[in-house]
Structures are given as structure tokens and as C-alpha cells.
Write a protein that holds these residues in place. Structure first.
Motif, PDB file in Angstrom:
ATOM      1  N   ALA A 158      -2.763 -24.397 -11.391  1.00  0.00           N
ATOM      2  CA  ALA A 158      -1.603 -23.746 -11.991  1.00  0.00           C
ATOM      3  C   ALA A 158      -1.779 -22.225 -11.969  1.00  0.00           C
ATOM      4  N   TRP A 159      -3.024 -21.756 -12.144  1.00  0.00           N
ATOM      5  CA  TRP A 159      -3.308 -20.320 -12.018  1.00  0.00           C
ATOM      6  C   TRP A 159      -2.990 -19.850 -10.604  1.00  0.00           C
ATOM      7  N   ILE A 160      -3.405 -20.645  -9.617  1.00  0.00           N
ATOM      8  CA  ILE A 160      -3.165 -20.281  -8.215  1.00  0.00           C
ATOM      9  C   ILE A 160      -1.667 -20.226  -7.935  1.00  0.00           C
ATOM     10  N   ALA A 161      -0.943 -21.237  -8.407  1.00  0.00           N
ATOM     11  CA  ALA A 161       0.501 -21.273  -8.192  1.00  0.00           C
ATOM     12  C   ALA A 161       1.185 -20.092  -8.868  1.00  0.00           C
ATOM     13  N   GLY A 162       0.769 -19.772 -10.101  1.00  0.00           N
ATOM     14  CA  GLY A 162       1.358 -18.647 -10.806  1.00  0.00           C
ATOM     15  C   GLY A 162       1.093 -17.332 -10.096  1.00  0.00           C
ATOM     16  N   ALA A 163      -0.148 -17.149  -9.639  1.00  0.00           N
ATOM     17  CA  ALA A 163      -0.498 -15.922  -8.926  1.00  0.00           C
ATOM     18  C   ALA A 163       0.277 -15.813  -7.621  1.00  0.00           C
ATOM     19  N   ALA A 164       0.438 -16.932  -6.923  1.00  0.00           N
ATOM     20  CA  ALA A 164       1.207 -16.937  -5.676  1.00  0.00           C
ATOM     21  C   ALA A 164       2.656 -16.559  -5.938  1.00  0.00           C
ATOM     22  N   LEU A 165       3.208 -17.079  -7.026  1.00  0.00           N
ATOM     23  CA  LEU A 165       4.572 -16.748  -7.417  1.00  0.00           C
ATOM     24  C   LEU A 165       4.684 -15.250  -7.704  1.00  0.00           C
ATOM     25  N   GLY A 166       3.708 -14.715  -8.442  1.00  0.00           N
ATOM     26  CA  GLY A 166       3.717 -13.293  -8.759  1.00  0.00           C
ATOM     27  C   GLY A 166       3.632 -12.430  -7.520  1.00  0.00           C
ATOM     28  N   ALA A 203       6.227 -15.241   1.894  1.00  0.00           N
ATOM     29  CA  ALA A 203       6.542 -16.622   2.255  1.00  0.00           C
ATOM     30  C   ALA A 203       5.269 -17.471   2.323  1.00  0.00           C
ATOM     31  N   LEU A 204       4.212 -16.905   2.894  1.00  0.00           N
ATOM     32  CA  LEU A 204       2.939 -17.629   2.973  1.00  0.00           C
ATOM     33  C   LEU A 204       2.360 -17.872   1.578  1.00  0.00           C
ATOM     34  N   ALA A 205       2.514 -16.880   0.693  1.00  0.00           N
ATOM     35  CA  ALA A 205       2.009 -17.025  -0.678  1.00  0.00           C
ATOM     36  C   ALA A 205       2.728 -18.166  -1.395  1.00  0.00           C
ATOM     37  N   VAL A 207       4.153 -20.779  -0.031  1.00  0.00           N
ATOM     38  CA  VAL A 207       3.692 -22.048   0.535  1.00  0.00           C
ATOM     39  C   VAL A 207       2.321 -22.425  -0.037  1.00  0.00           C
ATOM     40  N   GLY A 208       1.440 -21.429  -0.141  1.00  0.00           N
ATOM     41  CA  GLY A 208       0.128 -21.679  -0.725  1.00  0.00           C
ATOM     42  C   GLY A 208       0.233 -22.174  -2.157  1.00  0.00           C
ATOM     43  N   GLY A 209       1.145 -21.566  -2.942  1.00  0.00           N
ATOM     44  CA  GLY A 209       1.349 -22.008  -4.310  1.00  0.00           C
ATOM     45  C   GLY A 209       1.899 -23.420  -4.376  1.00  0.00           C
ATOM     46  N   ALA A 210       2.805 -23.741  -3.458  1.00  0.00           N
ATOM     47  CA  ALA A 210       3.396 -25.087  -3.428  1.00  0.00           C
ATOM     48  C   ALA A 210       2.338 -26.138  -3.098  1.00  0.00           C
ATOM     49  N   LEU A 262      14.533 -17.319  -3.572  1.00  0.00           N
ATOM     50  CA  LEU A 262      14.908 -18.732  -3.658  1.00  0.00           C
ATOM     51  C   LEU A 262      13.676 -19.615  -3.540  1.00  0.00           C
ATOM     52  N   ALA A 263      12.802 -19.294  -2.593  1.00  0.00           N
ATOM     53  CA  ALA A 263      11.563 -20.060  -2.437  1.00  0.00           C
ATOM     54  C   ALA A 263      10.701 -19.949  -3.691  1.00  0.00           C
ATOM     55  N   ALA A 264      10.646 -18.743  -4.275  1.00  0.00           N
ATOM     56  CA  ALA A 264       9.860 -18.540  -5.491  1.00  0.00           C
ATOM     57  C   ALA A 264      10.439 -19.341  -6.650  1.00  0.00           C
ATOM     58  N   LEU A 265      11.772 -19.396  -6.726  1.00  0.00           N
ATOM     59  CA  LEU A 265      12.414 -20.166  -7.793  1.00  0.00           C
ATOM     60  C   LEU A 265      12.108 -21.657  -7.640  1.00  0.00           C
TER      61      LEU A 265
END
Length: 280
Positions: A158-166, A203-205, A207-210, A262-265
Motif C-alpha cells: 500500500a505504501w508502494i501504491a501510494g508513492a506511485a500515485l503521488g 504512466a509507468l509509476a 502501472v507499478g502501483g497497480a 484518470l489512470a491515477a484515479l
């Protein structure tokens, strides 16, 4: 009321409401009691207001120089001193409201807000401009899990996903303002990378978070991934691929910003959907 409207306009209402809604959704997904959800949501809302208003207060002179007529402080709708008082008061309120949720949540919220204020205060003009977004969004899922009666940090994925979103938010949020920023000497990481590289990296970030959410919420077992998780994952990847293609094949436009957001959302919704697995 004119002052209130000006301060609201200076708070970056869109991002403020989105982040607040994300906190509310994470609180519900984590299974918090109603009063804890309410405190979490209101404290995050106050904190985001402080971040947005302080951003415009720090940038008031620069915004006037480039003629930002969309900025209330640049137009003179409210005095900069009043904006500073509001930002500091809201920062204090956000921390006070965090106290009943426990010292761990208070410390995590203080770190997230301190990181965001550091960005506003000058890190935005350095190659390290993405760091506050990695920190603040990385710890963000933990605000919900640390607000529980038995507090715990969110799981590592979840930390990784949050950081990727940021990272994605930062790398795309400045794209519409690159020219204005260049005129006033603001050169953060996205400015140094350029619009195309920033959009592709964002975009890569995402995908990594997803991927982190998909595998993390299922304990690393693909067979245990739910159909809903797969749907969100595929949607995130599809939008990210379109974004990367447009960034490479066409001149940069505001469409890139909208696609990455949109991808981030979608990534944020995917994170919320994993609710029960958030706690580490």
C-alpha cells in the motif's frame, strides 16, 4: 464571504476534495467506527486546505509576475497575510483533530503535511521535487489504518501504491504550467524531464502501483485475485498504455494530463477496493 471564497479558490479545491474523498473511502474500507471516519476525514480536509492555501501564498509574487488571473491571491482578492493566517490555522486544526485518533496517526499526519509544506516552501524548484509526493502519498494509506482502535501501518504494498500515485500526480500536475514556471525559475523534476518523459514516467509509476495492489492484496497469489481487482488493474494499464503512446507519438497537450490523472484515479479506486487487506 468574499474572503472565504478567495481562500477556497486558493486551496486548490479539486485536489483538496479528491484527497479528502480518498481518506473517507479508505476509512470506510478499513472498517473504522463512524466517529473515527468523521475525524479522519475532517482532519485530512483541514490539512489539505492548509497545503493548498500555503502553496498559493508562497507563489503569490510569482503568480502576479506571470499574470495568473485564475489565482485569487494574484488578483488581490484576499491579502497574502490573511492567507498565511488561514493556512497556519488550518494546519494546527488538522493536527489537533488528529490527536483523538492516537499519537501514531498524529505523527503520520504531521509527517505527510510537513512534507507537503516543504514542497511548497522550495523543494518544488529542485530535482528532488518528487520526494514530498513519495513521502506524503506513501504514508497516506496508513492514516486510515493508524486511526483504528488497534493501530497499524498499512502494508508495504500500500505504501508502494501510494508513492506511485503521488509520483504520477506530481509528474503530470505541473504539465499545464511548464511555460509559466520556466519564466520564474521553477525547475522541479518534471521541468527537467520535459513533458513527454514526465508523462511516460507517470504512466509507468501508475502501472507499478497497480501491480503492487494486485499482488499485495492477494498475498502474492494470482489465483486469489478477485475479478473486481483484475478489472481495475486492466483499466489502469489500458489508460497508462494510451498515455505513453500519446506522449511518444504526438505533441504534448492537456490530454496527457487528463489521461494520467484518470489512470491515477483508477489506481486510487483499486487501492480503496483492497480495503480489508490494507493493514500490515
Amino acid at each position: 464571504m468574499r474572503t472565504v471564497r478567495a481562500l477556497w479558490g486558493s486551496s486548490h479545491p479539486g485536489p483538496t476534495l479528491v484527497v479528502t474523498a480518498l481518506a473517507l473511502a479508505l476509512g470506510i474500507a478499513t472498517g473504522l467506527e463512524l466517529w473515527r471516519i468523521a475525524l479522519l476525514t475532517v482532519s485530512v480536509f483541514a490539512g489539505q486546505l492548509s497545503v493548498g492555501i500555503s502553496n498559493d501564498a508562497f507563489d503569490a509574487t510569482r503568480d502576479r509576475e506571470v499574470g495568473r488571473t485564475d489565482k485569487p491571491l494574484a488578483r488581490g482578492d484576499v491579502a497574502v497575510g490573511i492567507a498565511w493566517a488561514a493556512a497556519l490555522g488550518l494546519l494546527a486544526l488538522a493536527l489537533v483533530l488528529s490527536v483523538p485518533l492516537g499519537w501514531r496517526m498524529l505523527a503520520a499526519h504531521a509527517l505527510a503535511l510537513g512534507s507537503a509544506w516543504a514542497y511548497n516552501a522550495g523543494l518544488k524548484s529542485t530535482p528532488w521535487s518528487v520526494v514530498p509526493f513519495l513521502v506524503s502519498f506513501g504514508i497516506f494509506p496508513s492514516l486510515a489504518t493508524l486511526s483504528a482502535p488497534d493501530p497499524a501501518f498499512a502494508a508495504g504494498w500500500a505504501w508502494i501504491a501510494g508513492a506511485a500515485l503521488g509520483a504520477a500526480v506530481h509528474l503530470t500536475n505541473v504539465l499545464p504550467d511548464l511555460d509559466d514556471d520556466a519564466r520564474t525559475g521553477v525547475r522541479g523534476l518534471p521541468h527537467r524531464l520535459g513533458p513527454r518523459a514526465s508523462a511516460v514516467t507517470a504512466a509507468l509509476a501508475v502501472v507499478g502501483g497497480a501491480i503492487a495492489v494486485l499482488l499485495g492484496a492477494a498475498g502474492g497469489d494470482l489465483a486469489a485475485v478477485s475479478a473486481v481487482s483484475w478489472v481495475f488493474f486492466v483499466a489502469v494499464v489500458a489508460v497508462a498504455v494510451v498515455t505513453a503512446w500519446r506522449a511518444i507519438a504526438r505533441p504534448p497537450t492537456r490530454a496527457l494530463f487528463r489521461l494520467v490523472m484518470l489512470a491515477a484515479l483508477l489506481l486510487a479506486v483499486q487501492l480503496v477496493a483492497s480495503g480489508s487487506a490494507l493493514a500490515g
